[in-house]
Motif scaffolding. Structure first.
Motif, PDB file in Angstrom:
ATOM      1  N   UNK A 113      10.018  -6.487  -8.883  1.00 44.77           N
ATOM      2  CA  UNK A 113       9.644  -5.378  -8.023  1.00 44.77           C
ATOM      3  C   UNK A 113      10.863  -4.810  -7.298  1.00 44.77           C
ATOM      4  N   UNK A 114      11.711  -5.706  -6.778  1.00 44.57           N
ATOM      5  CA  UNK A 114      12.906  -5.259  -6.069  1.00 44.57           C
ATOM      6  C   UNK A 114      13.827  -4.466  -6.988  1.00 44.57           C
ATOM      7  N   UNK A 115      14.024  -4.973  -8.187  1.00 46.45           N
ATOM      8  CA  UNK A 115      14.956  -4.344  -9.116  1.00 46.45           C
ATOM      9  C   UNK A 115      14.451  -2.987  -9.600  1.00 46.45           C
ATOM     10  N   UNK A 116      13.196  -2.931 -10.031  1.00 47.20           N
ATOM     11  CA  UNK A 116      12.654  -1.680 -10.570  1.00 47.20           C
ATOM     12  C   UNK A 116      12.552  -0.591  -9.503  1.00 47.20           C
ATOM     13  N   UNK A 117      11.993  -0.952  -8.350  1.00 46.68           N
ATOM     14  CA  UNK A 117      11.854   0.052  -7.293  1.00 46.68           C
ATOM     15  C   UNK A 117      13.206   0.462  -6.729  1.00 46.68           C
ATOM     16  N   UNK A 118      14.148  -0.480  -6.672  1.00 42.47           N
ATOM     17  CA  UNK A 118      15.478  -0.155  -6.173  1.00 42.47           C
ATOM     18  C   UNK A 118      16.215   0.798  -7.094  1.00 42.47           C
ATOM     19  N   UNK A 119      16.173   0.535  -8.403  1.00 42.73           N
ATOM     20  CA  UNK A 119      16.826   1.424  -9.364  1.00 42.73           C
ATOM     21  C   UNK A 119      16.201   2.807  -9.361  1.00 42.73           C
ATOM     22  N   UNK A 124       0.821  -1.209   0.000  1.00 42.22           N
ATOM     23  CA  UNK A 124       0.000   0.000   0.000  1.00 42.22           C
ATOM     24  C   UNK A 124       0.856   1.260   0.000  1.00 42.22           C
ATOM     25  N   UNK A 125       2.077   1.148   0.557  1.00 41.52           N
ATOM     26  CA  UNK A 125       2.970   2.298   0.602  1.00 41.52           C
ATOM     27  C   UNK A 125       3.302   2.811  -0.798  1.00 41.52           C
ATOM     28  N   UNK A 126       3.330   1.918  -1.777  1.00 41.90           N
ATOM     29  CA  UNK A 126       3.643   2.324  -3.141  1.00 41.90           C
ATOM     30  C   UNK A 126       2.549   3.213  -3.731  1.00 41.90           C
ATOM     31  N   UNK A 127       1.309   2.952  -3.368  1.00 42.30           N
ATOM     32  CA  UNK A 127       0.211   3.798  -3.838  1.00 42.30           C
ATOM     33  C   UNK A 127       0.325   5.206  -3.272  1.00 42.30           C
TER      34      UNK A 127
END
Length: 203
Positions: free
Chosen positions: A131-137, A59-62
């Motif tokens: 998800x880890x890769x995209x949000x991390x980059x 939910x934090x991503x929203x």
């Protein structure tokens, strides 16, 4: 005796002198776009072949999406205030953007903590790794922008008087810095929207 008409040579857009910092930013934007596009394509084919439970986005991503959109508005207003010599408004909107940028980072970290608590790190699959890769980059891009934002905000606080602020604002390199930062920040905001929408559609 009539003077011969002078002919004005047209400037070649490919050979004209370009601002180096702006050109470097443009190259960085193109490079980042190609990087994320490559990741989208690679994982799109791999995730389609993956079976099993697909993860749910935190939910934090929203909430962070709303924050990054609002921060683009505040930085745009800061840029306009700086150009029109409304230096108090410039400091306020620049500081608000910095706070929103830090808030975005904290929300992203909170989203990762939510995924950690749900046990997604115990067995990393292709879908969760996406998800880890995209949000991390993307978080690295935002962090770079926040660091530069903090530098500009520190200079804005240092030049509190109108005279100091005016002298600072008429310096072309200073005008260029806030202009390029605004472009970069808008790019990171648009980049997050693309990443977020991609993850929503995929999951």
């Amino acid at each position: 005796m009539s003077a011969k008409p002078t002919t004005k040579l047209k400037e070649n857009p490919f050979t004209k002198r370009r601002e180096p910092l702006g050109f470097m930013l443009w190259l960085g934007v193109v490079g980042s776009s190609l990087l994320f596009t490559s990741i989208f394509i690679i994982f799109l084919f791999r995730v389609q072949r993956e079976t099993g439970h697909m993860m749910v986005l935190p939910d934090m991503f929203w909430l962070s999406t709303l924050v990054i959109l609002f921060s683009s508005i505040t930085l745009h207003e800061a840029n306009l205030a700086f150009a029109s010599e409304r230096f108090l408004h410039y400091r306020v909107f620049l500081g608000a953007t910095l706070v929103l940028g830090i808030t975005f980072i904290l929300l992203q970290v909170g989203g990762w903590a939510e995924m950690l608590n749900s046990g997604l790190f115990e067995g990393v699959t292709t879908s969760s790794g996406l998800v880890y890769l995209l949000t991390g980059l993307h978080l690295v891009h935002i962090l770079a922008g926040v660091i530069y934002l903090s530098i500009l905000f520190q200079k804005a606080l240092k030049n509190r008087t109108y005279v100091d602020s005016f002298v600072y604002s008429v310096n072309p390199p200073n005008r260029l810095r806030i202009k390029l930062l605004t472009r970069y920040w808008h790019f990171t905001g648009a980049l997050w929207l693309v990443v977020f929408l991609f993850l929503i559609v995929l999951y």
